[in-house]
Design a protein around this motif. Sequence first.
Motif, PDB file in Angstrom:
ATOM      1  N   SER A  71     -11.158   2.455   3.688  1.00 24.65           N
ATOM      2  CA  SER A  71     -10.951   3.245   2.480  1.00 24.65           C
ATOM      3  C   SER A  71     -12.127   4.175   2.192  1.00 24.65           C
ATOM      4  O   SER A  71     -12.016   5.085   1.387  1.00 24.65           O
ATOM      5  N   GLN A  98      -2.189  11.182  -0.023  1.00 26.21           N
ATOM      6  CA  GLN A  98      -0.953  11.942  -0.171  1.00 26.21           C
ATOM      7  C   GLN A  98      -1.141  13.136  -1.098  1.00 26.21           C
ATOM      8  O   GLN A  98      -0.509  14.177  -0.912  1.00 26.21           O
ATOM      9  N   LYS A 129      -2.210  -0.588   9.512  1.00 25.08           N
ATOM     10  CA  LYS A 129      -3.223  -0.296   8.494  1.00 25.08           C
ATOM     11  C   LYS A 129      -3.439   1.216   8.357  1.00 25.08           C
ATOM     12  O   LYS A 129      -3.662   1.710   7.260  1.00 25.08           O
ATOM     13  N   SER A 177     -12.797   9.614   4.119  1.00 19.56           N
ATOM     14  CA  SER A 177     -11.955  10.557   3.391  1.00 19.56           C
ATOM     15  C   SER A 177     -11.152  11.387   4.386  1.00 19.56           C
ATOM     16  O   SER A 177     -11.694  11.932   5.344  1.00 19.56           O
ATOM     17  N   GLN A 213      -0.700   2.478   6.234  1.00 21.01           N
ATOM     18  CA  GLN A 213      -0.962   2.101   4.847  1.00 21.01           C
ATOM     19  C   GLN A 213      -1.989   3.049   4.218  1.00 21.01           C
ATOM     20  O   GLN A 213      -1.831   3.475   3.071  1.00 21.01           O
ATOM     21  N   CYS A 214      -3.031   3.392   4.953  1.00 21.37           N
ATOM     22  CA  CYS A 214      -4.061   4.305   4.436  1.00 21.37           C
ATOM     23  C   CYS A 214      -3.499   5.704   4.209  1.00 21.37           C
ATOM     24  O   CYS A 214      -3.833   6.362   3.217  1.00 21.37           O
ATOM     25  N   HIS A 218      -1.596   6.101   1.002  1.00 24.15           N
ATOM     26  CA  HIS A 218      -2.348   5.934  -0.238  1.00 24.15           C
ATOM     27  C   HIS A 218      -2.182   7.185  -1.100  1.00 24.15           C
ATOM     28  O   HIS A 218      -2.161   8.304  -0.593  1.00 24.15           O
ATOM     29  N   LYS A 219      -2.075   7.007  -2.406  1.00 22.95           N
ATOM     30  CA  LYS A 219      -1.771   8.144  -3.295  1.00 22.95           C
ATOM     31  C   LYS A 219      -2.847   9.219  -3.276  1.00 22.95           C
ATOM     32  O   LYS A 219      -2.535  10.404  -3.409  1.00 22.95           O
ATOM     33  N   LYS A 220      -4.111   8.856  -3.073  1.00 15.73           N
ATOM     34  CA  LYS A 220      -5.177   9.867  -3.028  1.00 15.73           C
ATOM     35  C   LYS A 220      -5.067  10.721  -1.764  1.00 15.73           C
ATOM     36  O   LYS A 220      -5.337  11.919  -1.795  1.00 15.73           O
TER      37      LYS A 220
END
Length: 109
Positions: A3, A42, A31, A6, A34-35, A38-40
């Motif tokens: 996470s 997207q 994974k 960036s 999944q990352c 993530h809303k940030k």
Amino acid sequence: MASKISVVLRPVKSIVVRFCPFEPNVESTRKFLQCIFHKKVQATNRNCEVTADVRHDGSEPLIDVMFADGDRLIMKGANLTTVEMLTALGSRCNAKDLKEEQKSKKKSP
């Protein structure tokens, strides 16, 4: 740990994540998916189409990234970690962003 990396999806047109969930080497690919969801991440490109292609054929995990300029990045996730995949995608996206900024600076003197 993943996470903290960036990823800006601005130059990305689509991402296809393909894997067989019953294989032992798909954890890093799951994974990564999944990352990316993530809303940030997207929020950096709402037009980026992310597709999860789940198969039951024993196929090797694969991530296919199509960029807006037509380039492709194909990562075989069997021997890569999530951090390695996110770093590779992030560095390619950053390089394309830099190129785009330099082009726009040259056009408007």
